[in-house]
Every structure is written in C-alpha cells, then in structure tokens.
Design a protein around this motif. Structure first.
Motif, short mmCIF file in Angstrom:
data_model
loop_
_atom_site.label_atom_id
_atom_site.label_comp_id
_atom_site.label_asym_id
_atom_site.label_seq_id
_atom_site.Cartn_x
_atom_site.Cartn_y
_atom_site.Cartn_z
N ASP A 258 0.83 -1.20 0.00
CA ASP A 258 0.00 0.00 0.00
C ASP A 258 0.88 1.26 0.00
N ASP A 259 0.25 2.42 0.14
CA ASP A 259 0.97 3.69 0.07
C ASP A 259 1.98 3.86 1.20
N HIS A 260 1.86 3.04 2.25
CA HIS A 260 2.79 3.10 3.38
C HIS A 260 3.85 2.01 3.31
N GLY A 261 3.90 1.31 2.18
CA GLY A 261 4.91 0.27 2.00
C GLY A 261 4.59 -1.02 2.74
N LYS A 262 3.31 -1.25 2.98
CA LYS A 262 2.90 -2.45 3.72
C LYS A 262 2.03 -3.37 2.87
N PHE A 263 2.14 -4.65 3.17
CA PHE A 263 1.19 -5.61 2.62
C PHE A 263 0.01 -5.67 3.59
N VAL A 264 -1.18 -5.37 3.11
CA VAL A 264 -2.34 -5.30 4.00
C VAL A 264 -3.02 -6.66 4.10
N VAL A 265 -3.31 -7.04 5.35
CA VAL A 265 -3.94 -8.32 5.66
C VAL A 265 -5.44 -8.12 5.84
N ASP B 94 6.90 -6.43 6.35
CA ASP B 94 6.08 -5.22 6.36
C ASP B 94 4.61 -5.52 6.11
N PHE B 95 3.90 -5.84 7.18
CA PHE B 95 2.47 -6.13 7.08
C PHE B 95 1.68 -5.16 7.95
N ASN B 96 0.44 -4.94 7.55
CA ASN B 96 -0.44 -4.10 8.33
C ASN B 96 -1.84 -4.69 8.25
N GLY B 97 -2.56 -4.66 9.36
CA GLY B 97 -3.95 -5.12 9.35
C GLY B 97 -4.84 -4.09 8.69
N CYS B 98 -5.83 -4.57 7.98
CA CYS B 98 -6.82 -3.69 7.36
C CYS B 98 -7.56 -2.90 8.46
#
Ligand SMILES: [Zn+2]
Length: 72
Positions: free
Chosen positions: A13-20, A58-62
């Motif tokens: 995403d725009d923050h460099g994360k793969f969104v879960v 680099d992961f982030n929760g939705c």
C-alpha cells in the motif's frame, strides 16, 4: 472460537505495507492479487503466518476487518 481465512494483498500500500484482510472484507480486492494465509483465530496469528510464508516483514492489518493489527 471462530476461525477465518486471511489473505494479504501482494501489492504494497501507500505506506509500504502488505495489507492483511479477512475473507469477507469488501476491500479484499481481486483474487489475482492476493495470497491466502490460511485459517486463523485472529489477525495477530495471521500476520505471523504471513511473515513466515512470504519472508517479508512489512504487514499491516486492514483498518476495517483487522483493526487489532492496524497501525496508523
Ligand atoms: Zn479488510
């Protein structure tokens, strides 16, 4: 105890994360651009598994479906 299938989006995403996301999230996106993480009891567990199977960190929760794992 309720297991859900989790996925991550293969484009950062725009923050460099793969969104879960969970399987039922409206923001899951197209099937061609997501990877199945598997059945998990919560997003923390899903993110840990995503790190293992992808060798990425680099992961982030939705925000909507995995808020407990969402940062910023
Ligand atoms: Zn989501």
């Amino acid at each position: 105890m309720m297991l859900k299938s989790y996925y991550f989006i293969r484009t950062k995403d725009d923050h460099g994360k793969f969104v879960v996301h969970t399987e039922d999230c409206v923001f899951l996106g197209e099937a061609a651009n997501r990877t199945l993480i598997g059945l998990h009891i919560n997003c923390e567990s899903a993110v840990e598994e995503a790190k293992k199977i992808s060798n990425e960190t680099d992961f982030n929760g939705c925000f909507y479906c995995a808020y407990a794992c969402h940062t910023k």
